[in-house]
Each structure stands twice: as structure tokens, then as C-alpha cells.
Design a protein around this motif. Sequence first.
Motif, PDB file in Angstrom:
ATOM      1  N   SER A   1      -4.244   9.946  15.436  1.00 41.54           N
ATOM      2  CA  SER A   1      -3.005   9.247  15.781  1.00 41.54           C
ATOM      3  C   SER A   1      -2.838   9.206  17.297  1.00 41.54           C
ATOM      4  O   SER A   1      -3.684   9.692  18.061  1.00 41.54           O
TER       5      SER A   1
ATOM      6  N   ASP B   1      -1.502  12.322   6.148  1.00 38.59           N
ATOM      7  CA  ASP B   1      -2.145  13.039   7.258  1.00 38.59           C
ATOM      8  C   ASP B   1      -2.231  14.529   6.936  1.00 38.59           C
ATOM      9  O   ASP B   1      -1.763  14.992   5.897  1.00 38.59           O
TER      10      ASP B   1
ATOM     11  N   SER C   1       0.867  -1.177   0.000  1.00 37.69           N
ATOM     12  CA  SER C   1       0.000   0.000   0.000  1.00 37.69           C
ATOM     13  C   SER C   1       0.902   1.224   0.000  1.00 37.69           C
ATOM     14  O   SER C   1       1.596   1.490   0.983  1.00 37.69           O
TER      15      SER C   1
ATOM     16  N   PHE D   1       0.364   6.358  13.509  1.00 40.85           N
ATOM     17  CA  PHE D   1      -0.932   5.709  13.248  1.00 40.85           C
ATOM     18  C   PHE D   1      -0.842   4.184  13.406  1.00 40.85           C
ATOM     19  O   PHE D   1      -1.581   3.446  12.775  1.00 40.85           O
TER      20      PHE D   1
ATOM     21  N   THR E   1     -10.541   5.677  15.364  1.00 40.23           N
ATOM     22  CA  THR E   1     -11.500   6.193  14.382  1.00 40.23           C
ATOM     23  C   THR E   1     -12.395   7.229  15.068  1.00 40.23           C
ATOM     24  O   THR E   1     -13.020   6.945  16.096  1.00 40.23           O
TER      25      THR E   1
ATOM     26  N   THR F   1      -5.336  14.668   3.454  1.00 39.90           N
ATOM     27  CA  THR F   1      -6.208  15.230   4.481  1.00 39.90           C
ATOM     28  C   THR F   1      -5.912  16.727   4.641  1.00 39.90           C
ATOM     29  O   THR F   1      -4.748  17.133   4.704  1.00 39.90           O
TER      30      THR F   1
ATOM     31  N   ASN G   1      -4.449   4.262   2.904  1.00 38.66           N
ATOM     32  CA  ASN G   1      -4.283   5.304   3.923  1.00 38.66           C
ATOM     33  C   ASN G   1      -3.812   6.583   3.250  1.00 38.66           C
ATOM     34  O   ASN G   1      -2.800   6.591   2.538  1.00 38.66           O
TER      35      ASN G   1
ATOM     36  N   TYR H   1     -11.758   3.249   3.416  1.00 38.46           N
ATOM     37  CA  TYR H   1     -12.079   1.953   4.050  1.00 38.46           C
ATOM     38  C   TYR H   1     -12.358   0.864   3.002  1.00 38.46           C
ATOM     39  O   TYR H   1     -12.107  -0.310   3.228  1.00 38.46           O
TER      40      TYR H   1
ATOM     41  N   GLN I   1      -9.174   9.216  11.155  1.00 35.82           N
ATOM     42  CA  GLN I   1      -8.471   8.535  12.223  1.00 35.82           C
ATOM     43  C   GLN I   1      -7.569   9.522  12.955  1.00 35.82           C
ATOM     44  O   GLN I   1      -6.948  10.395  12.340  1.00 35.82           O
TER      45      GLN I   1
ATOM     46  N   CYS J   1      -2.466   4.956  -3.332  1.00 30.90           N
ATOM     47  CA  CYS J   1      -3.494   5.823  -2.765  1.00 30.90           C
ATOM     48  C   CYS J   1      -3.809   7.026  -3.652  1.00 30.90           C
ATOM     49  O   CYS J   1      -4.766   7.752  -3.405  1.00 30.90           O
TER      50      CYS J   1
ATOM     51  N   ARG K   1      -5.774  11.738   9.869  1.00 26.75           N
ATOM     52  CA  ARG K   1      -5.702  11.339   8.467  1.00 26.75           C
ATOM     53  C   ARG K   1      -7.041  10.726   8.056  1.00 26.75           C
ATOM     54  O   ARG K   1      -7.839  10.314   8.892  1.00 26.75           O
TER      55      ARG K   1
ATOM     56  N   ARG L   1      -8.756   7.645   5.747  1.00 27.40           N
ATOM     57  CA  ARG L   1      -8.465   6.325   5.175  1.00 27.40           C
ATOM     58  C   ARG L   1      -9.637   5.897   4.307  1.00 27.40           C
ATOM     59  O   ARG L   1     -10.800   6.043   4.687  1.00 27.40           O
TER      60      ARG L   1
END
Length: 565
Positions: free
Chosen positions: A413, A462, A303, A419, A424, A378, A459, A454, A411, A373, A450, A452
Motif C-alpha cells: 500500500s 490485507d 468485487s 491500496f 506489486t 493475507t 482483492n 490476479y 501488493q 473473494c 495484501r 490479490r
Amino acid sequence: ITTPASPTSTITGLGAGTNTFRWTISSPPCGESFDEVVITQSGSITTANAGADQNLCTSTTTLAGNAPFVGTGSWSLVTGSGTITSPSNSNSGVTALGIGANTFRWTISSANCSPSTDDVIITVKTQLMANAGPDQNVCTTSITLAGNNPSPGSGLWSIVSGAGTITAPTSQTSTVTNLGTGYNVFRWTISNNPCASASDDVTIMRSGTITTSNAGVDQTVCGTSATLAGNTATIGTGTWTRISGSGIITTASSPTSTVTGLGAGANVFRWNITNGNCPPSTDDVTITSVSFPTTANAGPDQSICATTTTLTANTPSIGTGLWSLISGSGIFTTPTDPGTSVTGLGNGINVFRWTISNGSCTPSTSDVTVINCGTLTTGAISGSPFCQTTSYNVNVPFIFSGSLTGPFIAQLSDTSGSFALPVTIGYSNTAPVAATIPSGTITGTKYRIRVRDYGTGVNGQDNGNDLSINTCGVIGIDEFEKDKLISIYPNPSNGSFNIVFNKNFEKNFSIEIESIIGKCLVKQEYSFLNQNEPISFDIPNATKGIYFLKMQTPQGLIVKRILVE
């Protein structure tokens, strides 16, 4: 008396029976002197007849001499062998006759008469056995028969069934021409009168043609066993043999026999079809055995947030490897290199396959997923610093340019900005994500938020700015003591756990279990709870992951993390 004055005169006309004659000598004046002689005439004697000669196939018989009217008869052995049971009987029996000629004499005697004799020859012959010789399987139209010697009798060939021309029927080794295709039966008959004839049959199978052998096409197999593919012998019989290499033929007579224990490389087998005396037909097939390829391992999924990456597949010890694109996009620098780099990665999910091949063996494959990604980023959050004693509702902005699918979660940290174990705090299908920074969060100055994806597991980056949470004072219960108010066990669990309270709660409050994306799974309302009295909870359809327990009291919110394994 023919000459009476002769002392040796002859006499004729003798009467049957006694006849007396006187011989007188005179010499005057002397007196006469005489003497008498008696001559007895016996009459005639019966002429002997020993009967007709005999040819027999046994060792016993009855003689057939004539009965004597004048005189007496007696049998005797002249030549050969045999036992006369009643020698004075004209019809005496004879036993133990010898093979061949045996001569017996019938003698009739009467006083001073000369005996009368006659001989009879009794020939004993052997009962012969016929043997037509062994059956034959030939591929020609002519053969030589092989009967036994008929001596001292005589032999004769005849045809029983089928077809063929017997060139010399009385010869035990006669040839036969114009043989018919298939079965031809000939009979050898031996005669030796008066013995009964004997016969024996021989079958001559003329095969005609022979099936042409075809061992099948050459094969390349994976492993040490294979199935042969010879043709069926419609005329003749087939047999497999190994010419070179190694291998065990399971059923040599089967055209489709299996072969086990094949050696690596080329193994040659021969399909041989025979039919009697016909020249055999043969054909060879080569079966090349290769080993199974190394099991493919494309390496761990990745990822990333970049358009290039390096793949980490295993190196094949048997066979060759090759990368291919299954979905998404990407360009392999060296497709045969297990550690090739990939450029031009598409946003979102990109699936690559590592295939190891070796000859005809089924290739071994393994897939690796590289999630790019894209530009999921974010946005900045305003309002920092936040107070520990208060929960804050914030909108978390984000942007993306890839093929992300959502839903999206916000999310929080830990205090260091890591992280590794994110919390969440919000959930949304579109930007921005409505999130809540819960009260009671531990104080710190390095918090980050950040977003994510789902749906794909990507991810995002941030928000890039540190957030601070300060104490800012207390309301009711000391916020530093909140973590000590309740205990959860077991934790981790399988989704069933207990909550124990370390003090009495006497006012209305609620307990809620949420998923990592903020979905409420269980919620209970309470008006009173005793200290140290456990409450049991079950998370419905729990799967492995992180869940949150939120207890809302008049004094504030308590949040606990629950791990399901």
C-alpha cells in the motif's frame, strides 16, 4: 270507209304512213264541193319494261329498262329518292338512293300514241353492325345474353367454343343454360340481305368455385411492421383491407404483403377473395403491436468479500424485469426487483442476468458479475520496521477458501495503508508469495501488504498489521535524493517513453521494466550514461495498466511507476 255517205264514218284498215281522204258534197245542178284530210298512221309503240325490282346494300345502281323499237323512252322518279344520271338511257345509272323503297318509271312515247309505262322498285337496305354485349364473369351455370337489336335484319346466336345450351337462338336476349366451367364463347350474327352479315363474339367466364379465404393466424409483433400470411387465391383474386386500428398495407393484392405504421394494440385486417359474380370469401386476422422493452442495465460489476449483496439494475419503463443466475450461486430475495438483495453468494465469480421482456419482443438482457473473494486473507509479515536504504525479501502467507484461480500477487500500500495505487512486490501461483520490499521506498509507519488473485481480480484482506519503513542511514547516494536522479516522459504514455538522467552514471548498472505482477518485460545493461541524454524505451505489446521501471546501480535500487493509457 265504213259509211261513205256519213260525214263521221269510221275507217278501218288504215295503211302505215300517209292516207288522204276526200269529203265531197254534191247538189245538182250545182257543182261539187270537196276537201281532203290526211291521216298518218304511225304504226305500233314498244311496250315499256322497267326491269326486275332490286334489293341493294349501296346507294348506287344501274336501271334495266327495255330499249324502245317504236318510240322513245324516259326515266322518272316516282317515290323515294335518287338521281337519274341519263334519263333517256334505258340502262341509266342512279346515285344517292334513299334507304328503303325507291320507285322509278320507264315511259315509252311515240307521237300521238298513248305512252307505255312500267315501274321498278329499288330497295336499299342498311349494313347492320353486330354487338354481342360485354364479356361476363359468372359463378352460375346459366346466364342471359345481351346482343343488340338486329332490326331491320335478323339475328342468330351460335356457340364458338366451350359449352352451353342456347334456348332461343334468334333472340338477342336469349338465355344460355348448362354453361361449361372456364371460358365459353358465343357469336351473335346479324343478317340483312343483300348486305353482308355481321357478327360479334362474347366470352362468358364461368368461375365455378372460389378459393376459401384464410387470413392466417393472429400475430403479436414487436414494433410497427409485420408480414401478413393470407392464403393464395387459386380461384379468384384476393385483396387486403384494414378493418380497425391502423397500418399501411404495402401491396394489397399480395397474400403476404407487409404492413407498416401499425398502431399500438390490436389492428384488424381482412383478406377478401372475389371471383366474378361469386359471393366473396373473407377472413380477418388481428395483429397486436407491442413496444420494444427498455434496454436492460444490470448495474456495475462488484468485487466483495461477503455472501450477500444488493444488485442495482435499471427500472423498466416498458416491459417487466426478471433476475436469473447465469453462473456461480446466489438466491434472489425478489427476482422481479431491480434492486433485489442476493444471499448465498458463492466464492469467486457469480454472474447474474437482468432480463427485461415485453410481449413477443426480443428481451433485452444485461449481466453483472459479483466476485466474492471468499476467505482470501493475507498473513502477518515479520521484520518491521524496515530500512529505507535496503531491499527486503519476505514471504507473504495467505489462505483462501473460495474458488480463486491464481496467480497471486503481493501488493504494498501507500504510506497511509491505502491500496488506491498499490505497488506489486511479488508473484506466485501458490502460497506464500515471495516478495521484495524495494529499497528507496518512502518512509512511513502505516504500510500494509495484501494478496490479490490476479486471475479473478479478487482483492484479499490485507495482513492487518502496520509496517514501518525508516531511514536507517544512507549508503552512497542520499536515498532522499534518489527520486530526483531520473525523469520519465511522457508519463502516462502509450507504452513508448524516454528516460533522462540528471547526473552522469559511470559504472555498470541495469534498467528493467516489469509488469504489475513482477514479470520482466525489458532489461538493458549499461556502463556509462551522460547527464541529460535521453534513452527511449518501448514496452512490448503494452496494454493499459501500471508498470515499474527498476534501475539497479552500485549505489542502490531506484524504482519508478509508469502508467500506460
